[in-house]
Write an enzyme that holds these catalytic residues in place. Structure first.
Site, PDB file in Angstrom:
ATOM      1  N   GLU A   1       0.878  -1.157   0.000  1.00  0.00           N
ATOM      2  CA  GLU A   1       0.000   0.000   0.000  1.00  0.00           C
ATOM      3  C   GLU A   1       0.927   1.220   0.000  1.00  0.00           C
ATOM      4  OE1 GLU A   1      -3.576   1.549   2.833  1.00  0.00           O
ATOM      5  OE2 GLU A   1      -2.817  -0.464   3.176  1.00  0.00           O
TER       6      GLU A   1
ATOM      7  N   ARG B   1       4.279 -13.651   9.202  1.00  0.00           N
ATOM      8  CA  ARG B   1       4.959 -12.373   9.029  1.00  0.00           C
ATOM      9  C   ARG B   1       6.241 -12.350   9.872  1.00  0.00           C
ATOM     10  NH1 ARG B   1       1.348  -8.247   9.566  1.00  0.00           N
ATOM     11  NH2 ARG B   1       2.995  -6.751   9.858  1.00  0.00           N
TER      12      ARG B   1
ATOM     13  N   LYS C   1       3.544   0.468  10.760  1.00  0.00           N
ATOM     14  CA  LYS C   1       3.634   1.797  10.166  1.00  0.00           C
ATOM     15  C   LYS C   1       3.260   2.878  11.164  1.00  0.00           C
ATOM     16  CE  LYS C   1       2.804   0.402   5.507  1.00  0.00           C
ATOM     17  NZ  LYS C   1       1.697  -0.088   4.708  1.00  0.00           N
TER      18      LYS C   1
HETATM   19  P1  ATP Z   1       2.043  -2.653   8.407  1.00  0.00           P
HETATM   20  O1  ATP Z   1       1.328  -3.746   9.123  1.00  0.00           O
HETATM   21  O2  ATP Z   1       3.408  -2.397   8.898  1.00  0.00           O
HETATM   22  O3  ATP Z   1       1.219  -1.403   8.310  1.00  0.00           O
HETATM   23  P2  ATP Z   1       1.114  -3.569   5.913  1.00  0.00           P
HETATM   24  O4  ATP Z   1       0.899  -5.012   5.908  1.00  0.00           O
HETATM   25  O5  ATP Z   1      -0.081  -2.757   6.096  1.00  0.00           O
HETATM   26  O6  ATP Z   1       2.252  -3.210   6.950  1.00  0.00           O
HETATM   27  P3  ATP Z   1       1.428  -3.356   3.105  1.00  0.00           P
HETATM   28  O7  ATP Z   1       1.971  -2.245   2.303  1.00  0.00           O
HETATM   29  O8  ATP Z   1      -0.012  -3.649   2.998  1.00  0.00           O
HETATM   30  O9  ATP Z   1       1.831  -3.073   4.607  1.00  0.00           O
HETATM   31  O10 ATP Z   1       2.264  -4.679   2.869  1.00  0.00           O
HETATM   32  C1  ATP Z   1       2.677  -5.134   1.600  1.00  0.00           C
HETATM   33  C2  ATP Z   1       3.010  -6.590   1.703  1.00  0.00           C
HETATM   34  O11 ATP Z   1       4.024  -6.820   2.673  1.00  0.00           O
HETATM   35  C3  ATP Z   1       1.801  -7.407   2.140  1.00  0.00           C
HETATM   36  O12 ATP Z   1       1.717  -8.542   1.294  1.00  0.00           O
HETATM   37  C4  ATP Z   1       2.109  -7.782   3.553  1.00  0.00           C
HETATM   38  O13 ATP Z   1       1.523  -9.012   3.869  1.00  0.00           O
HETATM   39  C5  ATP Z   1       3.633  -7.831   3.566  1.00  0.00           C
HETATM   40  N1  ATP Z   1       4.136  -7.567   4.908  1.00  0.00           N
HETATM   41  C6  ATP Z   1       3.881  -6.497   5.691  1.00  0.00           C
HETATM   42  N2  ATP Z   1       4.482  -6.621   6.891  1.00  0.00           N
HETATM   43  C7  ATP Z   1       5.152  -7.806   6.874  1.00  0.00           C
HETATM   44  C8  ATP Z   1       5.961  -8.519   7.814  1.00  0.00           C
HETATM   45  N3  ATP Z   1       6.201  -8.045   9.031  1.00  0.00           N
HETATM   46  N4  ATP Z   1       6.478  -9.712   7.436  1.00  0.00           N
HETATM   47  C9  ATP Z   1       6.246 -10.195   6.206  1.00  0.00           C
HETATM   48  N5  ATP Z   1       5.498  -9.589   5.283  1.00  0.00           N
HETATM   49  C10 ATP Z   1       4.944  -8.404   5.592  1.00  0.00           C
HETATM   50 MG    MG Z   2      -1.646  -3.692   4.565  1.00  0.00          MG
END
Ligand code: ATP
Ligand code: MG
Length: 596
Positions: A39, A270, A280
């Site tokens: 995102e 994760r 974030k």
């Molecule tokens: P956050 O939880 O930090 O806000 P997010 O999941 O909302 O992160 P995205 O931009 O939606 O952030 O994530 C993009 C991709 O990265 C998604 O497929 C998500 O599953 C993966 N991702 C995010 N955080 C992790 C993590 N800690 N370990 C592995 N993959 C991750």
């Molecule tokens: Mg997300």
């Protein structure tokens, strides 16, 4: 796709097994298409690196491809600045999406047409309930939901309302479009999920064209299917969403709107790391409250921060390979990441000399104004990297803790009782010391033995236990040295039991909602139990001036070195200049945290 050395042989994991099986059965005609779907609402962090390496890595191993797709369905939170930084970080990690850079917003037209199709099929309806009403009629894990009074609204009426939603006739929140699936489903995600909401907002790519925006669950599976993705890999919190993922694209494929074979979603654990926070929301707070010097502060667990700290892309790939992929959440100790960086840097960096806490050593029997060259290997295990010359003279800088006036037992470095080798040069013996009026040590005096120069016949004649490094005071140059350490002083910042051992932490993580999910959800982290900011490490950054050898002055930004006996350092990407060298400590040579 991977530019630098990769790790061999790759260990198997459940995703590799699934892909091998699909390749064997010919399910996708041997195609492997994955995607990384960030995102664009923030900078990427270490957790994203795991996802990127997994998605791009699996595609590369199978001669497939990985798409970079910006999941830009929320017009309020997204920005082009973030997209550029995300793309840069993916490239920095060593991956290339070729021409396959997409946006969920590329599919807004298709998603809208499909939504009308769902309405026409009697599989979607416009609901006028408030968000609160919808929440309370959704039921619980033990009780079925209650149908909305609008659930049986005829398709023609739904279509008319949906078109008027699109035309901007209604205010935000007045209606949503919901799929009509099963209000009694044991899976709450199947209880008529909302797929469109009204948002009178300008989108950074589609401008003011839309007054309705599709929601994540609906958008993601359709985007995957339209891009002919084969394996859609995401984190575990989406497991309960998989039935919905399948339902949506199955219906569309049955209706002839999508092509089979359809993508399939797989979930992996994760990355959770101790001593950092990876959500974030918290990263934003650290920046906004100025606990760090910005998104690319070397202490930040962002990829821009990692780069500035001197972490390497190949170190991240080594780390990802070592930790593997699992289907259950766990916490990993931060030292695993540091060790991967050490192992990678040990292999790839040349050695240099720096004195970070200088003490003067005067060799009284060495002629004044004389200097000579000592030859120093660039890498002890790699003679092919050659050697360089380092000037030696009468006055040297040595590390303050390489001298003890009254040595502890077992201290083998320089002391009045102890002869040591000045590495790559001579054996020296301490004769006396100079002190100021307050009794502080200002200089150490010694004599050298001219017959013991390293690399000459006499060098090995006498064995000594200590071996210390030095720089000639007349030739050394001053540099700004930024000593970075872990951002938090405890493994679980903000937790009720912040120092609980990683292995003892319960291996479960709360289910989080796909958007607005909190990357640090953890049973130990009772909301507001303690403020995670109280656990910041006050010694995470220390700026000093130290002496460096001449060869380091010519370093280019981002050149990495091992400073002998000190650690791995990188010339700062933005601030390093020949006239004013700046080096950041990436990581110390050995892990001192697990011994504290
Ligand atoms: P956050 O939880 O930090 O806000 P997010 O999941 O909302 O992160 P995205 O931009 O939606 O952030 O994530 C993009 C991709 O990265 C998604 O497929 C998500 O599953 C993966 N991702 C995010 N955080 C992790 C993590 N800690 N370990 C592995 N993959 C991750
Ligand atoms: Mg997300």
């Amino acid at each position: 796709m991977i530019h630098e050395k990769s790790v061999t042989p790759p260990a198997s994991n459940f995703l590799r097994v699934v892909i091998a099986q699909d390749n064997k059965s010919g399910k996708y005609d041997g195609r492997v298409v994955t995607r990384f779907p960030p995102e664009p609402n923030g900078y990427l962090h270490y957790g994203h690196a795991k996802s990127i390496i997994l998605n791009f890595g699996l595609a590369a191993e199978n001669h497939g491809r990985c798409h970079l797709r910006f999941d830009d369905t929320n017009p309020l939170k997204e920005d082009v600045e973030f997209e550029d930084s995300i793309a840069d970080s993916v490239r920095w990690l060593g991956f290339d999406w070729g021409e396959h850079r997409y946006h969920a917003s590329d599919y807004f037209d298709a998603l809208y047409c499909f939504a009308e199709w769902f309405i026409e099929q009697g599989l979607a309806y416009v609901d006028s309930q408030t968000a609160e009403e919808m929440r309370s009629s959704r039921g619980t894990l033990t009780e079925p939901g209650v149908s909305s009074p609008d659930r049986d609204r005829p398709p023609a009426e739904n279509l008319d309302l949906f078109r008027r939603m699109k035309a901007g006739e209604f205010p935000d929140g007045k209606y949503v479009l919901r799929l009509k699936i099963d209000m009694a489903s044991p899976n709450l995600n199947m209880r008529d999920p909302a797929i469109y909401r009204i948002r009178h907002a300008s989108h950074h790519r589609t401008g003011d064209k839309w007054n309705v925006y599709p929601l994540y669950d609906y958008t993601h599976c359709v985007s995957d299917a339209l891009e002919r993705v084969t394996h859609s890999i995401c984190t575990l919190e989406f497991q309960d969403h998989r039935p919905l993922y399948d339902w949506v694209i199955d219906q569309l494929a049955d209706g002839g709107l999508l092509e089979r074979p359809l993508p399939r979603q797989y979930e992996f654990a994760r990355l959770n790391l101790t001593y950092v926070v990876l959500s974030k929301r918290r990263l934003i707070e650290l920046v906004e409250k100025k606990h760090v010097d910005g998104w690319d502060d070397p202490r930040m667990p962002t990829l821009v921060g990692a780069r500035r700290r001197g972490f390497t892309a190949s170190g991240f790939r080594l780390f990802a390979e070592r930790i593997g992929v699992s289907k259950s959440d766990s916490w990993l100790d931060f030292s695993l990441l540091e060790n991967a960086m050490r192992d990678d840097l040990n292999d790839t960096t040349e050695r240099r000399i720096a004195i970070l806490d200088p003490l003067k050593l005067i060799i009284d029997n060495y002629p004044e104004k004389q200097s000579e060259i000592c030859f120093v290997p660039n890498h002890p295990q790699k003679p092919e990297l050659g050697q360089r010359s380092v000037p030696f003279s009468r006055e040297l800088w040595i590390e303050r803790d390489d001298f003890m006036e009254t040595p502890d037992k077992g201290y083998f470095r320089l002391s009045p009782q102890q002869e040591v080798r000045l590495r790559y040069a001579y054996l020296v013996k301490c004769t006396h010391v100079d002190k100021d009026a307050e009794g502080n040590l200002i200089a150490v005096h010694a004599t050298y033995d001219p017959d013991t120069k390293s690399g000459t016949a006499g060098a090995a004649a006498r064995k000594v236990k200590g071996n210390i490094h030095w720089l000639s005071t007349a030739h050394a140059r001053l540099a700004e040295i930024r000593l970075y350490d872990r951002l938090f002083a405890v493994p679980f910042p903000g937790a009720k039991n912040p120092i609980g051992h990683a292995e003892e932490a319960p291996h479960t993580v709360e289910t989080t909602l796909p958007d607005g999910g909190d990357g640090d959800a953890h049973p130990l982290l009772e909301p507001h139990a303690r403020d995670y900011l109280d656990d910041l490490n006050p010694a995470s950054k220390r700026v000093i001036s130290g002496y460096i050898e001449q060869a380091l002055v010519d370093a280019h930004p981002e050149d990495r070195f091992q400073f002998e006996r000190q650690g791995y350092f990188v010339a700062d990407r933005f601030d390093h200049r020949c006239e004013r060298p700046v080096f950041n400590r990436t990581v110390t040579l050995k892990d001192s945290w697990n011994k504290r």
